[in-house]
Scaffold this motif. Structure first.
Motif, PDB file in Angstrom:
ATOM      1  N   GLY A 160       0.732  -1.108   0.019  1.00 48.62           N
ATOM      2  CA  GLY A 160      -0.047  -0.089   0.024  1.00 48.62           C
ATOM      3  C   GLY A 160       0.713   1.146  -0.094  1.00 48.62           C
ATOM      4  N   LEU A 161       2.201   1.201  -0.647  1.00 44.70           N
ATOM      5  CA  LEU A 161       3.008   2.319  -0.552  1.00 44.70           C
ATOM      6  C   LEU A 161       3.059   2.803  -2.082  1.00 44.70           C
ATOM      7  CD1 LEU A 161       5.929   0.683   1.586  1.00 44.70           C
ATOM      8  CD2 LEU A 161       3.953   1.949   2.439  1.00 44.70           C
ATOM      9  N   GLN A 162       3.509   4.030  -2.031  1.00 48.86           N
ATOM     10  CA  GLN A 162       3.680   4.623  -3.484  1.00 48.86           C
ATOM     11  C   GLN A 162       5.225   4.308  -3.682  1.00 48.86           C
ATOM     12  OE1 GLN A 162       2.702   8.706  -3.299  1.00 48.86           O
ATOM     13  NE2 GLN A 162       0.911   8.448  -4.153  1.00 48.86           N
ATOM     14  N   ALA A 163       5.496   4.202  -4.945  1.00 48.59           N
ATOM     15  CA  ALA A 163       6.933   4.043  -5.343  1.00 48.59           C
ATOM     16  C   ALA A 163       7.342   5.362  -6.300  1.00 48.59           C
ATOM     17  CB  ALA A 163       7.016   2.817  -6.389  1.00 48.59           C
ATOM     18  N   VAL A 164       8.630   5.636  -6.372  1.00 54.62           N
ATOM     19  CA  VAL A 164       9.152   6.801  -7.028  1.00 54.62           C
ATOM     20  C   VAL A 164      10.541   6.372  -7.468  1.00 54.62           C
ATOM     21  CG1 VAL A 164       9.951   9.077  -6.964  1.00 54.62           C
ATOM     22  CG2 VAL A 164       8.006   8.280  -5.496  1.00 54.62           C
ATOM     23  N   ALA A 165      10.720   6.170  -8.786  1.00 48.74           N
ATOM     24  CA  ALA A 165      11.821   5.895  -9.318  1.00 48.74           C
ATOM     25  C   ALA A 165      12.751   7.204  -9.599  1.00 48.74           C
ATOM     26  CB  ALA A 165      11.593   5.265 -10.793  1.00 48.74           C
ATOM     27  N   GLU A 166      14.001   6.950  -9.018  1.00 47.30           N
ATOM     28  CA  GLU A 166      15.063   8.036  -8.991  1.00 47.30           C
ATOM     29  C   GLU A 166      15.968   7.903 -10.226  1.00 47.30           C
ATOM     30  OE1 GLU A 166      16.133   9.467  -4.770  1.00 47.30           O
ATOM     31  OE2 GLU A 166      16.482   7.425  -4.924  1.00 47.30           O
ATOM     32  N   GLY A 167      16.390   8.928 -10.716  1.00 47.94           N
ATOM     33  CA  GLY A 167      17.468   8.943 -11.709  1.00 47.94           C
ATOM     34  C   GLY A 167      17.051   8.435 -12.998  1.00 47.94           C
ATOM     35  N   VAL A 168      15.772   9.138 -13.422  1.00 48.68           N
ATOM     36  CA  VAL A 168      15.463   8.639 -14.939  1.00 48.68           C
ATOM     37  C   VAL A 168      15.972   9.667 -15.893  1.00 48.68           C
ATOM     38  CG1 VAL A 168      13.435   8.405 -16.219  1.00 48.68           C
ATOM     39  CG2 VAL A 168      13.067   7.540 -13.942  1.00 48.68           C
ATOM     40  N   GLU A 169      16.916   8.934 -16.838  1.00 52.48           N
ATOM     41  CA  GLU A 169      17.538   9.862 -17.634  1.00 52.48           C
ATOM     42  C   GLU A 169      17.081   9.690 -19.277  1.00 52.48           C
ATOM     43  OE1 GLU A 169      21.639   9.815 -16.982  1.00 52.48           O
ATOM     44  OE2 GLU A 169      21.384  10.262 -14.790  1.00 52.48           O
ATOM     45  N   THR A 170      16.571   8.808 -19.423  1.00 48.56           N
ATOM     46  CA  THR A 170      16.128   8.322 -21.108  1.00 48.56           C
ATOM     47  C   THR A 170      14.856   7.877 -21.194  1.00 48.56           C
ATOM     48  OG1 THR A 170      16.590   6.050 -20.803  1.00 48.56           O
ATOM     49  CG2 THR A 170      18.568   7.477 -21.301  1.00 48.56           C
ATOM     50  N   GLU A 171      14.289   8.313 -22.307  1.00 52.59           N
ATOM     51  CA  GLU A 171      12.923   7.924 -22.643  1.00 52.59           C
ATOM     52  C   GLU A 171      12.476   6.535 -22.332  1.00 52.59           C
ATOM     53  OE1 GLU A 171       9.886   8.303 -26.503  1.00 52.59           O
ATOM     54  OE2 GLU A 171      12.082   8.959 -26.619  1.00 52.59           O
ATOM     55  N   ASP A 172      13.648   5.639 -22.750  1.00 52.39           N
ATOM     56  CA  ASP A 172      13.289   4.254 -22.775  1.00 52.39           C
ATOM     57  C   ASP A 172      13.177   3.707 -21.137  1.00 52.39           C
ATOM     58  OD1 ASP A 172      13.228   1.529 -23.955  1.00 52.39           O
ATOM     59  OD2 ASP A 172      15.079   1.045 -22.678  1.00 52.39           O
ATOM     60  N   GLN A 173      13.824   4.441 -20.266  1.00 53.10           N
ATOM     61  CA  GLN A 173      13.668   4.144 -18.885  1.00 53.10           C
ATOM     62  C   GLN A 173      12.318   4.545 -18.460  1.00 53.10           C
ATOM     63  OE1 GLN A 173      16.892   6.344 -17.229  1.00 53.10           O
ATOM     64  NE2 GLN A 173      18.602   4.747 -17.637  1.00 53.10           N
ATOM     65  N   MET A 174      11.822   5.679 -18.911  1.00 49.82           N
ATOM     66  CA  MET A 174      10.535   6.182 -18.357  1.00 49.82           C
ATOM     67  C   MET A 174       9.444   5.157 -19.175  1.00 49.82           C
ATOM     68  SD  MET A 174       8.511   9.646 -19.480  1.00 49.82           S
ATOM     69  CE  MET A 174       8.377   9.216 -20.929  1.00 49.82           C
ATOM     70  N   ALA A 175       9.754   4.761 -20.273  1.00 54.67           N
ATOM     71  CA  ALA A 175       8.703   4.149 -20.843  1.00 54.67           C
ATOM     72  C   ALA A 175       8.465   2.758 -20.151  1.00 54.67           C
ATOM     73  CB  ALA A 175       8.927   3.669 -22.419  1.00 54.67           C
ATOM     74  N   ARG A 176       9.639   2.131 -19.744  1.00 54.35           N
ATOM     75  CA  ARG A 176       9.742   0.824 -19.077  1.00 54.35           C
ATOM     76  C   ARG A 176       9.116   0.849 -17.617  1.00 54.35           C
ATOM     77  NH1 ARG A 176      12.606  -3.099 -21.336  1.00 54.35           N
ATOM     78  NH2 ARG A 176      13.608  -2.861 -23.209  1.00 54.35           N
TER      79      ARG A 176
END
Length: 860
Positions: free
Chosen positions: A650-666
């Protein structure tokens, strides 16, 4: 004789009368004639008469007549009676004193009183009181003396002027570990150790020579069997009434228990209680002695400064008892790994120092370090646990005199810290460059102490984006230091130093207060974004600070900020350092209504049991795992597992260090709800981007960035009203610009100006031109020769017009290629990317000179 007759007394008659009187005298009487030297001084005496009492004490009375007194009675010479008679013959009238006979077999003293009287010019009458009578008189006194002598708790000895014991009590015999009867006749100095015996013998001789001299020393008594006892020995000289030395008295006090206590206290003061090794104080003493020897002899003195890597992990994970056992075992391994003459010391904590004296070369110090590293390859055992530890070592050497101990220890310590910075488990030699870095670090610490007071700290904010809606749902406050000489410094340049020195508490307090104030300013100015979250990092030093909860409550109260919009971020490693204490602190913070986030999740080896017990709201996936998305199967699996774990708890997840479009899409494919990184925005000051001063959400800036999820496509946002400056800058597409940059043969410097609002998009070293344009004519021509710029006219008359800048291919050294992209439904905007055939420097209108371009670097 008839009456009236005159009696004639001759000299012979007087002599006869005197002889008759002396013959019946009860005391021993001797008459001696002076034996004078060439100067007329009496140097000896010759016996000319002995009365009956004196004859009784002589084995051959007749043979004594005519003998020299010095040869006949040597005891008389030793005890001063001989000297008294000579003084009488040389001008004195009479002398009185005590005369001591000693029986050589037992050294039993026989006390007598004597009186020397001059009779004529060359005769001396020497009267010795009856020995038997003297003995009877002395019996009572001697009985009292012996009772006190024997009962004395301290050892007492009477010593003749030759240094031999005449009489000793039982206490002295017990201290010396010998029979009392064996002490008389023994040289007193033989009771002490050979190293002290000469000092005692010299002291007795000096006492006889100097009337004002005293002797009081602590010596070691040598007992049979090789044992020793400490004693405080005092010597005093007893003189006769005329000042002539008679004998010495020795008082001997057993101080063995006090000396043992003193040595124990001294050992504790100079040795580590846990390991028994010399401590820091003794280290400096021994190192100082080694450096003094170095100044007199050729050689090298080496110093190894050793720190146990990750000792805190063992100490906290297995308990302090395990940590103590590790330190003791490490000390033993160090002693066995080093040379016989090396001194292993404990500097403090998990740090050890080895003094390598009399090395042949500086390379020998590395050989010692290598043996030490080999000694620690074997695992340590503790309570069914087996673990291996590594060491970080720094080496400093001295080859000439003039180096002080403090400086050598400091240099080795600096080298050790360098070994830690390079990854631990290694050895580093000290160099001048390391000293320069140490000085710079010291200067940084000093300047950092004043940074808050001088208002040199700054906060930059990086947006946190909702990957489903494209909206910015929060920002993370990141501290920077505007150093007066070194410019804007990132946290890596000073936060570790602040943690080590304790300055993290005042710095963290300032960050907390300033971030809350800025968040409230945004909320007041833009009510529609009152739910924008402010994420603030808490360091390890802040978590353990007892006043943390009060500081947070005060910051919320002063800023009037809604606590539900504040997120406090704590790294996973900080939580695992002391889970119980961290849990108590987090629960107190949670009671204030805050949200709590675990930063760098996946790097601290936390237990899911602990994670469940912590009142956590958000998990932040560490950037090291996000970087491997799509390229590293393990990183991809970790990110997927973390996102799934967050959802399950029941927690939120936040991804750090996103630097590329591919990383965001995944991340979108994995269902990760939020992300942040350079792909979306660099951290920026609150007033550094005019969009931030107009609208802190920048929603339209990111709406086209985020692809819709497969399950629930997200419709594009409605177009903003024409001319609305609050959202005019929201139509730029960093992702599209990045595509242009990646496709270009050279990396250009790009800038987009929308409705007179300049936005930095690409990379490079230039100052954006803020000239508003209505069309693509004369306005753009004025920029011929400048660093490439892009302009889009958002006026109603030309909403889709392509706008360029002056100059054709080859004119002014510029070439360009237009790209047409779609930002949002119904809005076609032409993007112009300028790519130069050779790098251009920053220019001014009319300047077409090219030059080497600076290496593009991201803003801080």
């Amino acid at each position: 004789m008839t009456p009236g007759a005159t009696a004639v007394t001759t000299e012979a008659d007087e002599c006869a009368m005197l002889r008759a009187v002396l013959a019946r005298f009860p005391d021993a009487v001797t008459v001696s004639a002076a034996v004078r030297d060439a100067d007329g001084r009496a140097r000896d005496m010759r016996v000319i008469y002995l009365n009956d009492s004196a004859r009784e004490g002589q084995p051959a009375p007749e043979a004594a007549i005519g003998a020299l007194c010095s040869e006949l009675w040597p005891q008389m010479v030793l005890n001063g009676a001989f000297a008294a008679c000579l003084r009488v013959l040389n001008g004195g009238s009479s002398e009185f004193g005590e005369f001591w006979w000693t029986e050589s077999a037992t050294y039993r003293p026989l006390g007598n009183e004597y009186r020397a009287v001059r009779v004529g010019a060359d005769l001396v009458l020497w009267v010795l009181r009856d020995s038997a009578d003297m003995a009877r008189r002395m019996d009572a006194e001697q009985a009292r003396f012996r009772a006190a002598f024997d009962a004395a708790p301290a050892g007492v000895a009477l010593i003749d002027l030759g240094g031999r014991i005449v009489l000793a009590n039982e206490s002295l015999a017990a201290m010396a570990g010998r029979e009392r009867e064996a002490l008389p006749g023994r040289v007193f100095a033989s009771l002490v150790t050979p190293s002290d015996a000469g000092d005692v013998a010299e002291a007795i001789a000096a006492l006889i020579r100097d009337v004002d001299l005293t002797y009081d020393r602590e010596l070691r008594l040598e007992r049979p069997g090789g044992t020793e006892a400490w004693a405080r020995v005092s010597l005093a000289l007893v003189r006769q009434a005329d000042g002539v030395p008679s004998y010495c008295v020795a008082h001997v006090l057993d101080v063995t228990p006090q000396k043992a206590l003193e040595n124990a206290l001294s050992h504790q003061a100079l040795h580590d209680r846990l390991t028994g090794l010399p401590n820091r104080a003794l280290l400096y003493d021994r190192l100082g002695q080694a450096l003094v020897r170095l100044a007199r002899h050729l050689g090298v003195v080496g110093l190894l400064f050793i720190d146990i890597d990750q000792f805190k992990v063992v100490n906290d994970g297995l308990g302090h008892a395990a940590g103590d056992a590790l330190l003791v075992a490490a000390a033993e391994r160090l002693k066995h790994a080093t040379r016989l003459g090396d001194a292993v010391t404990r500097f403090g904590g998990d740090e050890f120092v080895v003094i390598c004296d009399e090395l042949r070369s500086e390379a020998d110090a590395m050989l010692v370090a290598t043996r030490v590293q080999e000694a620690f390859r074997a695992p340590f055992e503790w309570d069914e646990h087996s673990f291996t530890i590594t060491l970080s070592m720094g080496i400093a050497t001295a080859t000439t005199g003039g180096v002080d101990a403090q400086s050598l220890v400091r240099d080795a310590n600096v080298a050790m810290y360098r070994a830690k910075e390079e990854g631990r488990n290694r050895c580093v030699y000290f160099s001048d460059s390391l000293r320069a870095k140490a000085v710079e670090r010291m200067q940084t610490v000093m300047a950092l102490r004043e940074a808050v007071a001088r208002d040199e700290l700054r906060l930059h904010y990086q947006p946190i984006v909702d990957l489903v809606t494209g909206k910015i749902v929060g920002v993370e406050a990141l501290v920077r230091w505007q150093h007066p000489e070194r410019g804007l410094l990132s946290p890596d340049a000073f936060i570790p130093i602040a943690e080590e020195t304790g300055l993290i508490v005042p710095i963290g307090t300032w960050v907390l207060q300033e971030a809350c104030r800025q968040s409230q300013r945004w909320h007041d100015r833009f009510p529609a974004y009152a739910s924008l979250r402010m994420s603030i990092n808490l360091s390890a030093g802040q978590i353990i600070h007892p006043g943390l909860v009060g500081l947070v409550a005060e910051a919320l109260a002063v800023s009037s900020l809604d606590s539900s919009t504040v997120v406090l971020e704590v790294t996973e490693s900080v939580l695992m350092a002391d889970p119980e204490k961290a849990g108590r602190v987090l629960r107190l913070l949670k009671a204030l209504g805050l949200r709590l986030s675990v930063d760098d999740f996946g790097t601290g080896y936390s237990s899911l049991t602990y994670l469940k017990r912590f009142p956590i709201d958000i998990l932040k996936v560490d950037r090291s795992f996000v970087a491997g998305l799509g390229e590293d199967s393990e990183d991809s699996a970790i990110v997927a597992a973390t996102v799934g774990l967050a959802g399950a708890l029941g927690l939120q997840a936040v991804a750090e260090g996103v630097e590329t479009e591919d990383q965001m899409a995944r991340l979108v494919d994995l269902g990760c709800p939020n992300a942040q990184g350079y792909f979306f925005s660099w951290p920026m000051p609150a007033d550094g981007d005019r969009r931030a001063s107009r609208d802190p959400s920048w929603d339209t800036h990111w709406s086209a960035q985020v692809p819709p999820t497969r399950s629930a496509p997200v419709p594009p946002p409605p177009p903003p009203p024409p001319g609305d400056p609050a959202v005019a800058g929201g139509d730029c597409q960093p992702r599209s610009i990045r595509r242009i940059i990646r496709a270009a043969p050279m990396k250009p410097s790009l800038c987009l100006v929308v409705a007179s609002l300049p936005l930095w998009i690409g990379c490079g070293d230039f100052t954006p031109v803020e000239t508003p344009l209505v069309d693509g004519g004369a306005g753009s021509a004025a920029l011929n020769g400048c660093t490439p710029e892009m302009f889009v006219d958002r006026s109603a008359a030309s909403a889709s017009r392509t706008v360029g800048f002056g100059g054709e291919n080859g004119s002014g050294g510029l070439s360009y290629a237009p790209k047409c992209l779609t930002i949002a439904a119904g809005q076609d905007v032409t993007w112009v990317g300028a790519f130069s055939a050779h790098p251009l420097t920053r220019g001014v209108p009319g300047d077409t000179n090219g030059g080497p371009a600076a290496t593009p670097s991201p803003p801080p």
